[in-house]
Design a protein around this motif. Structure first.
Motif, PDB file in Angstrom:
ATOM      1  N   GLY A 190       0.690  -1.155  -0.057  1.00 54.73           N
ATOM      2  CA  GLY A 190      -0.040  -0.029  -0.015  1.00 54.73           C
ATOM      3  C   GLY A 190       0.877   1.253  -0.075  1.00 54.73           C
ATOM      4  O   GLY A 190       1.960   1.246   0.086  1.00 54.73           O
ATOM      5  N   TYR A 191       0.271   2.260  -0.074  1.00 54.35           N
ATOM      6  CA  TYR A 191       1.025   3.748  -0.124  1.00 54.35           C
ATOM      7  C   TYR A 191       1.094   4.283   1.412  1.00 54.35           C
ATOM      8  O   TYR A 191       0.170   4.279   1.897  1.00 54.35           O
ATOM      9  CB  TYR A 191       0.531   4.671  -1.228  1.00 54.35           C
ATOM     10  CG  TYR A 191       0.822   4.275  -2.314  1.00 54.35           C
ATOM     11  CD1 TYR A 191       2.121   4.335  -2.952  1.00 54.35           C
ATOM     12  CD2 TYR A 191      -0.071   3.735  -3.436  1.00 54.35           C
ATOM     13  CE1 TYR A 191       2.653   4.084  -4.275  1.00 54.35           C
ATOM     14  CE2 TYR A 191       0.306   3.496  -4.608  1.00 54.35           C
ATOM     15  CZ  TYR A 191       1.764   3.528  -5.126  1.00 54.35           C
ATOM     16  OH  TYR A 191       1.978   3.292  -6.448  1.00 54.35           O
ATOM     17  N   ALA A 192       2.159   4.897   1.614  1.00 54.92           N
ATOM     18  CA  ALA A 192       2.247   6.042   2.766  1.00 54.92           C
ATOM     19  C   ALA A 192       2.499   7.092   2.102  1.00 54.92           C
ATOM     20  O   ALA A 192       3.693   7.297   1.960  1.00 54.92           O
ATOM     21  CB  ALA A 192       3.013   5.491   3.761  1.00 54.92           C
ATOM     22  N   LEU A 193       1.507   8.199   2.308  1.00 54.07           N
ATOM     23  CA  LEU A 193       1.985   9.309   1.516  1.00 54.07           C
ATOM     24  C   LEU A 193       2.272  10.474   2.320  1.00 54.07           C
ATOM     25  O   LEU A 193       1.527  10.785   3.405  1.00 54.07           O
ATOM     26  CB  LEU A 193       0.680   9.810   0.560  1.00 54.07           C
ATOM     27  CG  LEU A 193       0.171   8.609  -0.572  1.00 54.07           C
ATOM     28  CD1 LEU A 193      -1.077   9.262  -1.078  1.00 54.07           C
ATOM     29  CD2 LEU A 193       1.314   8.600  -1.379  1.00 54.07           C
ATOM     30  N   SER A 194       3.261  11.196   2.020  1.00 53.61           N
ATOM     31  CA  SER A 194       3.465  12.476   2.840  1.00 53.61           C
ATOM     32  C   SER A 194       2.355  13.565   2.535  1.00 53.61           C
ATOM     33  O   SER A 194       1.461  13.118   1.781  1.00 53.61           O
ATOM     34  CB  SER A 194       4.872  13.302   2.275  1.00 53.61           C
ATOM     35  OG  SER A 194       4.427  13.868   0.840  1.00 53.61           O
ATOM     36  N   PRO A 195       2.026  14.518   3.481  1.00 53.77           N
ATOM     37  CA  PRO A 195       1.125  15.287   3.146  1.00 53.77           C
ATOM     38  C   PRO A 195       0.940  16.125   1.997  1.00 53.77           C
ATOM     39  O   PRO A 195      -0.167  16.215   1.399  1.00 53.77           O
ATOM     40  CB  PRO A 195       1.273  16.575   4.494  1.00 53.77           C
ATOM     41  CG  PRO A 195       2.066  15.607   5.597  1.00 53.77           C
ATOM     42  CD  PRO A 195       3.120  14.689   4.661  1.00 53.77           C
ATOM     43  N   LYS A 196       2.142  16.331   1.732  1.00 54.60           N
ATOM     44  CA  LYS A 196       2.395  17.329   0.172  1.00 54.60           C
ATOM     45  C   LYS A 196       1.788  16.066  -1.192  1.00 54.60           C
ATOM     46  O   LYS A 196       0.804  16.665  -1.758  1.00 54.60           O
ATOM     47  CB  LYS A 196       3.707  17.391  -0.367  1.00 54.60           C
ATOM     48  CG  LYS A 196       3.781  17.975  -1.441  1.00 54.60           C
ATOM     49  CD  LYS A 196       5.365  18.343  -1.536  1.00 54.60           C
ATOM     50  CE  LYS A 196       5.631  19.244  -2.833  1.00 54.60           C
ATOM     51  NZ  LYS A 196       7.017  19.487  -2.916  1.00 54.60           N
ATOM     52  N   ALA A 197       1.971  14.824  -0.951  1.00 57.04           N
ATOM     53  CA  ALA A 197       1.572  13.732  -2.142  1.00 57.04           C
ATOM     54  C   ALA A 197       0.039  13.664  -1.875  1.00 57.04           C
ATOM     55  O   ALA A 197      -0.834  13.356  -2.854  1.00 57.04           O
ATOM     56  CB  ALA A 197       2.201  12.693  -1.842  1.00 57.04           C
ATOM     57  N   ARG A 198      -0.460  13.564  -0.512  1.00 55.87           N
ATOM     58  CA  ARG A 198      -1.768  13.432  -0.313  1.00 55.87           C
ATOM     59  C   ARG A 198      -2.666  14.470  -0.795  1.00 55.87           C
ATOM     60  O   ARG A 198      -3.736  14.213  -1.254  1.00 55.87           O
ATOM     61  CB  ARG A 198      -2.096  13.037   1.123  1.00 55.87           C
ATOM     62  CG  ARG A 198      -3.382  12.873   1.688  1.00 55.87           C
ATOM     63  CD  ARG A 198      -3.622  12.193   2.681  1.00 55.87           C
ATOM     64  NE  ARG A 198      -3.448  10.690   2.827  1.00 55.87           N
ATOM     65  CZ  ARG A 198      -3.985   9.830   2.151  1.00 55.87           C
ATOM     66  NH1 ARG A 198      -4.898   9.937   1.448  1.00 55.87           N
ATOM     67  NH2 ARG A 198      -3.523   8.467   2.495  1.00 55.87           N
ATOM     68  N   ALA A 199      -2.140  15.703  -0.522  1.00 60.05           N
ATOM     69  CA  ALA A 199      -2.833  17.020  -0.916  1.00 60.05           C
ATOM     70  C   ALA A 199      -2.947  16.917  -2.411  1.00 60.05           C
ATOM     71  O   ALA A 199      -4.007  17.138  -2.977  1.00 60.05           O
ATOM     72  CB  ALA A 199      -2.259  18.207  -0.242  1.00 60.05           C
ATOM     73  N   ARG A 200      -1.928  16.585  -3.275  1.00 57.69           N
ATOM     74  CA  ARG A 200      -1.921  16.486  -4.699  1.00 57.69           C
ATOM     75  C   ARG A 200      -3.185  15.354  -5.196  1.00 57.69           C
ATOM     76  O   ARG A 200      -3.603  15.952  -5.958  1.00 57.69           O
ATOM     77  CB  ARG A 200      -0.705  16.087  -5.211  1.00 57.69           C
ATOM     78  CG  ARG A 200       0.346  17.254  -5.095  1.00 57.69           C
ATOM     79  CD  ARG A 200      -0.032  18.416  -6.348  1.00 57.69           C
ATOM     80  NE  ARG A 200       0.999  19.440  -6.119  1.00 57.69           N
ATOM     81  CZ  ARG A 200       2.302  19.476  -6.384  1.00 57.69           C
ATOM     82  NH1 ARG A 200       2.608  18.733  -7.606  1.00 57.69           N
ATOM     83  NH2 ARG A 200       2.926  20.872  -6.426  1.00 57.69           N
ATOM     84  N   MET A 201      -2.941  14.378  -4.481  1.00 60.09           N
ATOM     85  CA  MET A 201      -4.033  13.364  -4.859  1.00 60.09           C
ATOM     86  C   MET A 201      -5.359  13.840  -4.589  1.00 60.09           C
ATOM     87  O   MET A 201      -6.197  13.649  -5.361  1.00 60.09           O
ATOM     88  CB  MET A 201      -3.562  11.774  -3.972  1.00 60.09           C
ATOM     89  CG  MET A 201      -4.403  10.819  -4.352  1.00 60.09           C
ATOM     90  SD  MET A 201      -4.263   9.444  -3.426  1.00 60.09           S
ATOM     91  CE  MET A 201      -4.995   9.877  -1.770  1.00 60.09           C
ATOM     92  N   GLU A 202      -5.348  14.238  -3.609  1.00 59.46           N
ATOM     93  CA  GLU A 202      -7.028  14.740  -3.314  1.00 59.46           C
ATOM     94  C   GLU A 202      -7.353  16.078  -4.060  1.00 59.46           C
ATOM     95  O   GLU A 202      -8.488  16.155  -4.289  1.00 59.46           O
ATOM     96  CB  GLU A 202      -6.913  15.032  -1.788  1.00 59.46           C
ATOM     97  CG  GLU A 202      -6.950  13.766  -0.777  1.00 59.46           C
ATOM     98  CD  GLU A 202      -6.978  13.998   0.712  1.00 59.46           C
ATOM     99  OE1 GLU A 202      -6.964  15.406   1.296  1.00 59.46           O
ATOM    100  OE2 GLU A 202      -6.911  13.049   1.602  1.00 59.46           O
ATOM    101  N   ALA A 203      -6.350  16.859  -4.480  1.00 56.33           N
ATOM    102  CA  ALA A 203      -6.746  17.879  -5.296  1.00 56.33           C
ATOM    103  C   ALA A 203      -7.262  17.387  -6.577  1.00 56.33           C
ATOM    104  O   ALA A 203      -7.948  17.993  -7.289  1.00 56.33           O
ATOM    105  CB  ALA A 203      -5.574  18.839  -5.633  1.00 56.33           C
ATOM    106  N   GLY A 204      -6.764  16.209  -7.073  1.00 54.41           N
ATOM    107  CA  GLY A 204      -7.101  15.546  -8.456  1.00 54.41           C
ATOM    108  C   GLY A 204      -8.443  14.713  -8.318  1.00 54.41           C
ATOM    109  O   GLY A 204      -8.938  13.958  -9.318  1.00 54.41           O
ATOM    110  N   GLY A 205      -9.022  14.792  -7.125  1.00 52.52           N
ATOM    111  CA  GLY A 205     -10.441  13.827  -6.849  1.00 52.52           C
ATOM    112  C   GLY A 205     -10.396  12.950  -6.329  1.00 52.52           C
ATOM    113  O   GLY A 205     -11.096  11.987  -6.059  1.00 52.52           O
ATOM    114  N   ALA A 206      -8.879  12.045  -5.971  1.00 53.82           N
ATOM    115  CA  ALA A 206      -8.848  10.998  -5.275  1.00 53.82           C
ATOM    116  C   ALA A 206      -8.679  10.938  -4.066  1.00 53.82           C
ATOM    117  O   ALA A 206      -8.424  11.823  -3.491  1.00 53.82           O
ATOM    118  CB  ALA A 206      -7.498  10.182  -6.117  1.00 53.82           C
TER     119      ALA A 206
END
Length: 123
Positions: free
Chosen positions: A86-102
């Motif tokens: 699975g993935y463990a995302l940094s806050p920056k990576a998570r924010a980018r993912m969520e900004a894209g709708g995921a």
């Protein structure tokens, strides 16, 4: 599904990079990933190659790739008690993912005949 990424990585290339460059693992892998790899013994190179491919697959699923603002070290790979990745995302990576709708990043890894592969699905 909001994103899909796939990547291949030659195991020997990662093995050589680790041997030649003491900072390779520190630069691209999280502390938790380095501990996981240290415990893998002879399987460390193929695990590292699969994890490296997973990082690039995630960036491709974001639609950014390398140089898009999220670093490979921002994308960590974990394994649950059954060994499932699975993935463990940094806050920056998570924010980018969520900004894209995921909201979730799903991961599948494999290795065979000197090649590691990863597929990432963002949903």
């Amino acid at each position: 599904m909001t994103g899909l990424g796939i990547d291949l990585c030659e195991i020997a290339r990662i093995e050589a990079a680790v041997r030649k460059n003491d900072g390779f693992l520190t630069r691209y892998f999280t502390e938790e990933e380095r501990a996981y790899l240290a415990a893998r013994g002879n399987a460390a190179a193929r695990s590292a190659a699969a994890m490296f491919a997973a990082k690039e697959a995630f960036l491709k699923a974001l639609g950014e790739g390398l140089g898009g603002g999220v670093a490979l070290a921002d994308v960590g790979v974990t394994h649950d008690e059954r060994g499932c990745p699975g993935y463990a995302l940094s806050p920056k990576a998570r924010a980018r993912m969520e900004a894209g709708g995921a909201q979730n990043a799903l991961l599948s890894l494999t290795h065979e005949a000197g090649i590691a592969a990863a597929v990432c699905v963002l949903e």
